[in-house]
Design a protein around this motif. Structure first.
Motif, PDB file in Angstrom:
ATOM      1  N   UNK A   1       0.847  -1.196   0.000  1.00 30.87           N
ATOM      2  CA  UNK A   1       0.000   0.000   0.000  1.00 30.87           C
ATOM      3  C   UNK A   1       0.878   1.240   0.000  1.00 30.87           C
ATOM      4  N   UNK A   2       0.727   2.112  -0.970  1.00 29.59           N
ATOM      5  CA  UNK A   2       1.649   3.244  -1.061  1.00 29.59           C
ATOM      6  C   UNK A   2       1.515   4.252   0.079  1.00 29.59           C
ATOM      7  N   UNK A   3       0.290   4.571   0.470  1.00 21.21           N
ATOM      8  CA  UNK A   3       0.183   5.594   1.517  1.00 21.21           C
ATOM      9  C   UNK A   3       0.441   4.955   2.861  1.00 21.21           C
ATOM     10  N   UNK A   4       1.310   5.547   3.639  1.00 17.20           N
ATOM     11  CA  UNK A   4       1.632   5.012   4.951  1.00 17.20           C
ATOM     12  C   UNK A   4       0.602   5.510   5.957  1.00 17.20           C
ATOM     13  N   UNK A   5       1.068   5.898   7.121  1.00 19.37           N
ATOM     14  CA  UNK A   5       0.140   6.402   8.125  1.00 19.37           C
ATOM     15  C   UNK A   5      -0.611   7.590   7.566  1.00 19.37           C
ATOM     16  N   UNK A   6      -1.909   7.710   7.896  1.00 22.08           N
ATOM     17  CA  UNK A   6      -2.665   8.845   7.354  1.00 22.08           C
ATOM     18  C   UNK A   6      -2.024  10.153   7.792  1.00 22.08           C
ATOM     19  N   UNK A   7      -1.735  10.969   6.841  1.00 21.82           N
ATOM     20  CA  UNK A   7      -1.170  12.273   7.164  1.00 21.82           C
ATOM     21  C   UNK A   7      -2.279  13.277   6.954  1.00 21.82           C
ATOM     22  N   UNK A   8      -2.580  13.954   7.998  1.00 20.24           N
ATOM     23  CA  UNK A   8      -3.726  14.849   7.924  1.00 20.24           C
ATOM     24  C   UNK A   8      -3.384  16.068   7.087  1.00 20.24           C
ATOM     25  N   UNK A   9      -4.346  16.452   6.228  1.00 27.11           N
ATOM     26  CA  UNK A   9      -4.247  17.758   5.583  1.00 27.11           C
ATOM     27  C   UNK A   9      -4.901  18.743   6.523  1.00 27.11           C
ATOM     28  N   UNK A  10      -4.512  19.998   6.422  1.00 21.35           N
ATOM     29  CA  UNK A  10      -5.241  20.982   7.218  1.00 21.35           C
ATOM     30  C   UNK A  10      -6.681  21.060   6.703  1.00 21.35           C
ATOM     31  N   UNK A  11      -7.614  21.221   7.607  1.00 18.88           N
ATOM     32  CA  UNK A  11      -9.006  21.356   7.184  1.00 18.88           C
ATOM     33  C   UNK A  11      -9.268  22.833   6.902  1.00 18.88           C
ATOM     34  N   UNK A  12      -9.983  23.148   5.817  1.00 20.61           N
ATOM     35  CA  UNK A  12     -10.244  24.561   5.526  1.00 20.61           C
ATOM     36  C   UNK A  12     -11.124  25.202   6.608  1.00 20.61           C
ATOM     37  N   UNK A  13     -10.932  26.478   6.821  1.00 24.04           N
ATOM     38  CA  UNK A  13     -11.608  27.172   7.913  1.00 24.04           C
ATOM     39  C   UNK A  13     -13.130  27.107   7.778  1.00 24.04           C
ATOM     40  N   UNK A  14     -13.603  27.083   6.544  1.00 22.36           N
ATOM     41  CA  UNK A  14     -15.069  27.049   6.388  1.00 22.36           C
ATOM     42  C   UNK A  14     -15.593  25.619   6.304  1.00 22.36           C
ATOM     43  N   UNK A  15     -14.675  24.632   6.388  1.00 23.75           N
ATOM     44  CA  UNK A  15     -15.090  23.233   6.364  1.00 23.75           C
ATOM     45  C   UNK A  15     -15.507  22.743   4.991  1.00 23.75           C
ATOM     46  N   UNK A  16     -15.286  23.566   3.952  1.00 23.64           N
ATOM     47  CA  UNK A  16     -15.779  23.200   2.611  1.00 23.64           C
ATOM     48  C   UNK A  16     -15.202  21.872   2.152  1.00 23.64           C
ATOM     49  N   UNK A  17     -16.034  21.069   1.495  1.00 25.10           N
ATOM     50  CA  UNK A  17     -15.609  19.766   1.000  1.00 25.10           C
ATOM     51  C   UNK A  17     -15.308  19.857  -0.489  1.00 25.10           C
ATOM     52  N   UNK A  18     -14.392  19.025  -0.971  1.00 25.78           N
ATOM     53  CA  UNK A  18     -14.176  18.997  -2.416  1.00 25.78           C
ATOM     54  C   UNK A  18     -15.415  18.435  -3.125  1.00 25.78           C
ATOM     55  N   UNK A  19     -15.566  18.792  -4.375  1.00 22.35           N
ATOM     56  CA  UNK A  19     -16.733  18.336  -5.135  1.00 22.35           C
ATOM     57  C   UNK A  19     -16.771  16.802  -5.183  1.00 22.35           C
ATOM     58  N   UNK A  20     -15.552  16.198  -5.159  1.00 18.08           N
ATOM     59  CA  UNK A  20     -15.489  14.733  -5.242  1.00 18.08           C
ATOM     60  C   UNK A  20     -16.284  14.077  -4.114  1.00 18.08           C
ATOM     61  N   UNK A  21     -16.380  14.751  -2.976  1.00 19.02           N
ATOM     62  CA  UNK A  21     -17.079  14.152  -1.843  1.00 19.02           C
ATOM     63  C   UNK A  21     -18.558  13.973  -2.138  1.00 19.02           C
ATOM     64  N   UNK A  22     -19.067  14.788  -3.051  1.00 16.32           N
ATOM     65  CA  UNK A  22     -20.491  14.696  -3.348  1.00 16.32           C
ATOM     66  C   UNK A  22     -20.814  13.668  -4.410  1.00 16.32           C
ATOM     67  N   UNK A  23     -19.768  13.234  -5.143  1.00 13.37           N
ATOM     68  CA  UNK A  23     -20.014  12.308  -6.248  1.00 13.37           C
ATOM     69  C   UNK A  23     -20.612  11.005  -5.758  1.00 13.37           C
ATOM     70  N   UNK A  24     -21.659  10.590  -6.388  1.00 14.95           N
ATOM     71  CA  UNK A  24     -22.309   9.313  -6.047  1.00 14.95           C
ATOM     72  C   UNK A  24     -22.966   9.318  -4.684  1.00 14.95           C
TER      73      UNK A  24
END
Lengths: 412, 613
Positions: free
Chosen positions: A1-24
């Protein structure tokens, strides 16, 4: 598995989600987890994000409902903006902490706010956790009125010395009473049990199981005690005051529980969860919210330290109630960090979560090397051969106890 | 103020003004401290530059307080207004390096026999003393550490006088630490040690007594001039190989290398020729000039033969090339180290290495770990067996995996003559130990009032496996051991294999005496049961001679390996746990289907067994 331990990205201040999260999102259930981070006392084994009154300087429990409702409003906006809204909730789960430490009015107000934001699907499952000594006939009736359909009691054990070691304060005699009151109010009942507590004998465990089964609950969760680092229990074991749980004994207790529950008409559907079989294999009584975690549905976690998942994006809130309150008061998202799962991580999670389920994992979705290992797992009696021939990977009883080993062999 | 004000120049010093000596001492008896003190008193190292154990250059040497590679240093001294040159040749103190010690001794006319005034003489010192006497060296007995409260100089002066003859009153008493008695000792060196003798007009002959690899300068060759002289830029010839090299630099150590106009009769110094490999400049060889070569080499060059063999494997298979590079580099400065590639089913790719003895093995592995930052596993040390099969074929076996299958006619093993020195109270326990290691006692002699020298013939194979540790622990550290090869003997030996789930783990195979096969098999099986974590299936551990199982243990199947709960939808936590478990799995070697932690191999091979969990 290429990704090792989950590395957190900073969460945006407004909590906005990428459009991909809405797909399906139309194909996935949406749920809400509401965390109530308060307890009267902290149990020695617990490492959940919860606080007793002395631990949260400057934050009042009475303000909590308003803060949580502010996050509900934020959640509604963010999901809509990402195209992941517009869904009625399939499940709501109020957990803690001790949710029933909040006044019933507050809980009712929170549930109303959640319902107003998204609406509830017909037959939606709305669960709250409760301690036997923090509810009574009246409060249970009012919770039912407020829309709760199911209550999960932290019974843990029926044996006083075991409850003592766990720092549980309720009188075991009270459990039948609260179960009866919950039934009166029309609530489904789940009982939470813990086994493997230091000093608990096989006989103690039998007594607890029988006490629980005598109440004919709809659902039973039985968790092996995990000694978490940094807890009072871990320190007591390190000091030699209590023996460490013995894995062989714990395995015996699990096998005993599974046999006892099966004999009483309960079917396992997840490693630690059993539902009463009303002629449907127990399907109707399963905790749908719990299953949502294992099957990769969407849920929004409200409250300090709560975890959320929407369409391959996971995030988690700041842990301390004061920090949580400040963020929301400033109009900011309370998220502390997030990660967007890549393909490989999603594949790992599918195995990690799905291999714990009676419904199993679709073998066709596994990688080619993993599919090749299924035969070995069958040979080692970790995986049910008939289910595997039908295309699903379902752990045997032995396999359930070695589920983490199954996962390692499949994701390597 | 140093006493000598006008040092004598190299290549222009009359041999009668030269004194070449070494110090014979046991580890810990303070040789390096005394040497440091001499450097200070003669003024070659200023107090400011003095660091403890100046001559022990390698980190490992300084840390262990022992000298592995010898060095030489030229010091000025003055007696009654007459200038002298003192060449101190530092010798390795350990029996594994006997050959190098004997070359160092051959470069000297005298030796300081240095003994701890609180402990008395030790077995290795005795061995080196015998060597010194054999080389006709003048011996100056000295008791060191007389500043210690536990010192008993009268007792040990008596012991020394008994040993080498003479009057206990003549035994010098010094403290390397405080400097007390050191000037008198230097005076005694001038007075007692003979000046070197050689023919200044004969073709040049110089004995190589040490050869050291320096990362910047290549090989530095330490020589003792016997006849003639060597000059800068001269072309030299090695008499054993006839190879010629140009001298790039010639000089003396005082103690930093100092170029000189050459080296003349009796002098000790160094040569740099630009060669990169110590094998081109072998200890014991004779250097002459290409223009006017000597016809007869100085006595005694032999290739040192490895006595002890062990497999060295990288823990991470990816480090194999690095391990090879590291061994290549060590070989540049350690001609006695031998190695060749080897493959183990259990351990992967590695090297079969030959060593002079156990300390040599330990030092090499320690340097690989420390200087080259390699994680390595060493297999159980083995010796050289000659195995003759029933069809009269003889095989030399240095690794149990080479042991022929089928009927064996006879096996011979190397034996050593061992000398053990200890207080007399421990004689019983030492005899028990030697007995249990198939030893035969040859003699027992009292050394002074309460110390005994026990002489045993022992199989070398019995010594390489924790004998020294046992000896030390049974005698509270008081016993000392020395041994030298003493031929070979026929013995009733068998090969014991260890099987995990029916698969032989080659790294654990051992050649042992028939009477001990069962004990070895049981010990390894028990160790492995403790060390190997439970698997998802039952794992039988067996010890076998050929097809015959002689011991068996079982690792029961693991029954629980699952995290019961989900932390309120915190899936990341479960994934972190999985990652951690997978990391742990990477440290495992697969033997068949059994996951064996690296640590288990190391612990099983070293005997350092702590129960898992």
């Amino acid at each position: 598995m290429p990704s090792a331990l989950p590395i957190a990205d900073p969460a945006p201040a407004d909590g906005a989600l990428p459009v991909s999260a809405g797909e399906g999102s139309g194909q996935r259930d949406l749920g809400v987890y509401l965390h109530v981070p308060f307890c009267r006392v902290r149990c020695g084994y617990c490492d959940f994000n919860t606080y007793t009154a002395d631990e949260i300087r400057g934050v009042r429990q009475s303000d909590y409902a308003d803060q949580a409702l502010a996050e509900v409003a934020l959640a509604r906006r963010v999901l809509d903006a990402a195209g992941a809204g517009g869904r009625e909730l399939a499940t709501v789960f109020v957990g803690g902490g001790t949710p029933t430490l909040l006044p019933v009015e507050d809980l009712a107000r929170l549930l109303a706010g959640i319902r107003d934001a998204w609406g509830l699907r017909p037959g939606a499952e709305v669960t709250t956790e409760a301690n036997p000594d923090s509810v009574d006939r009246d409060s249970l009736a009012r919770l039912a009125e407020a829309g709760v359909t199911r209550v999960s009691f932290g019974m843990q054990s029926a044996v006083p010395h075991v409850l003592g070691t766990l720092d549980r304060t309720h009188d075991p005699e009270r459990v039948p009473l609260v179960v009866g009151w919950a039934r009166e109010a029309g609530l489904q009942v789940s009982l939470d049990l813990i086994y493997g507590t230091p000093g608990e004998s096989a006989e103690d465990w039998r007594v607890s199981l029988d006490a629980a089964l005598a109440l004919e609950p709809d659902h039973v969760s039985a968790y092996a005690l995990i000694v978490e680092e940094g807890t009072a229990l871990a320190r007591r074991i390190a000091r030699g005051e209590l023996p460490a749980p013995d894995d062989d004994l714990v395995a015996d207790l699990y096998e005993f529980a599974d046999a006892r529950l099966a004999a009483a008409g309960y079917r396992w559907y997840e490693v630690s969860n059993w539902a009463r079989d009303d002629g449907d294999g127990g399907r109707a009584r399963r905790s749908r919210h719990n299953l949502a975690y294992w099957t990769g549905q969407d849920w929004w976690g409200i409250g300090p330290g709560a975890h959320s998942h929407v369409g391959g994006v996971r995030w988690w809130n700041v842990k301390h109630p004061a920090a949580y309150a400040q963020r929301l008061a400033a109009g900011l998202s309370p998220a502390a960090g997030r990660e967007t799962l890549d393909e490989a991580t999603r594949a790992t999670e599918t195995v990690l979560l799905g291999s714990r389920l009676a419904d199993g994992l679709e073998i066709a979705t596994l990688s080619a090397p993993a599919r090749a290992r299924v035969a070995e797992l069958i040979a080692d009696e970790l995986v049910d051969p008939r289910a595997a021939l039908a295309g699903r990977l379902v752990p045997t009883l032995r396999g359930r106890l070695l589920a983490d080993a199954i996962v390692r062999r499949l994701v390597d | 103020m140093p006493r000598a004000t006008k040092p004598l120049a190299p290549a222009a010093t009359d041999p009668s003004r030269i004194r070449n000596f070494c110090i014979i001492a046991h580890i810990d008896h303070g040789k390096s401290t005394l040497a440091d003190r001499m450097l200070g008193i003669t003024g070659v190292v200023s107090d400011r530059d003095m660091r403890a154990q100046y001559l022990d250059r390698m980190e490992l040497e300084r840390e262990r307080g022992i000298t592995i590679k010898s060095q030489a240093v030229r010091m000025p001294w003055e007696v009654d207004g007459q200038a002298y040159v003192l060449d101190m040749i530092d010798t390795p103190g350990h029996v594994d390096f006997t050959y190098e010690v004997s070359r160092s001794l051959a470069a000297c006319e005298g030796a300081i026999l240095l003994v701890d005034a609180a402990q008395g003489i030790e077995a290795q010192t005795l061995a080196n003393l015998y060597l010194a006497l054999e080389n006709d060296l003048e011996i100056i007995p000295v008791l060191n550490k007389i500043d210690l409260p536990a010192a008993d100089p009268d007792k040990y002066a008596e012991e020394l006088a008994q040993l080498i003859g003479g009057d206990p009153a003549d035994v010098l008493r010094v403290s390397g630490k405080t400097g007390q008695g050191v000037e008198e000792l230097l005076d005694r060196v001038v007075e007692r040690i003979p000046a070197p003798v050689g023919d200044p007009d004969a073709p040049a002959r110089a004995l190589i007594f040490d050869s050291v690899y320096d990362a910047y300068r290549g090989v530095v060759t330490y020589v003792r001039m016997v006849d003639g002289r060597l000059n800068p830029r001269e072309r030299i010839q090695m008499m054993s190989t006839k190879a010629t090299h140009d001298i790039l630099e010639i000089g003396v150590s005082s103690p930093e290398p100092t170029p000189s106009k050459g080296l003349a009769v009796g002098e000790v110094g160094y040569l740099i020729t630009g060669v990169k490999d110590v094998r081109q400049s072998k200890v014991g060889d004779t250097v002459t000039t290409a223009a006017k070569p000597a016809t007869q080499a100085l006595p005694g060059y032999t290739d040192p033969l490895p006595m002890v063999f062990s497999g060295i494997y990288p823990i991470d298979g990816g480090d194999y090339p690095d391990l090879r590079d590291a061994l290549d580099k060590l070989k540049l400065e350690d001609a006695a180290l031998q190695y060749e590639p080897e493959t183990s089913v259990a351990l992967g790719f590695g090297f079969r290495c030959g060593f002079l003895g156990l300390l040599h093995l330990e030092i090499v592995t320690e340097r690989l770990r420390r200087e080259f930052d390699l994680d390595i596993i060493t297999t159980a040390p083995s010796v050289v067996y000659e195995v003759t099969t029933e069809d009269r074929k003889t095989v030399t076996v240095t690794n149990p995996s080479e042991y022929p299958s089928g009927k064996i006619d006879r096996v011979t093993e190397p034996i050593v003559a061992a000398s053990i020195l200890a207080p007399k109270d421990y004689v019983g326990t030492i005899m028990d130990l030697c007995q249990s290691r198939r030893g035969t006692m040859r003699s027992m002699d009292y050394l002074g009032q309460d110390r005994v020298e026990l002489k045993y013939t022992l199989p070398l194979g019995e010594i390489v496996f924790d004998f020294f540790d046992q000896l030390k622990s049974r005698t509270q550290g008081y016993a000392s051991l020395d041994y030298e090869p003493a031929g070979e003997q026929e013995a009733d030996l068998v090969k014991v294999d260890i099987l995990l789930q029916g698969e032989t783990v080659d790294a654990f195979s051992a050649i042992v005496h028939k009477d001990k096969a069962y004990a070895y098999g049981t010990m390894m099986a028990t160790r492995l049961r403790e060390l190997i974590p439970r698997q998802q299936f039952e794992v039988p551990i067996q010890a076998a001679i050929g097809a015959r199982i002689i011991a068996r243990e079982n690792i029961r199947a693991m029954r629980k390996d699952v995290l019961a709960k989900c932390y309120g939808g915190d899936i990341t936590r479960k994934r972190k746990l999985l990652e951690k478990q997978k990391e742990g799995k990477k440290r495992m070697k697969m033997v068949g289907r059994v996951e064996v932690p690296q640590e288990a191999f190391i612990a099983a091979l070293s005997g350092d067994v702590e129960s898992k969990k």
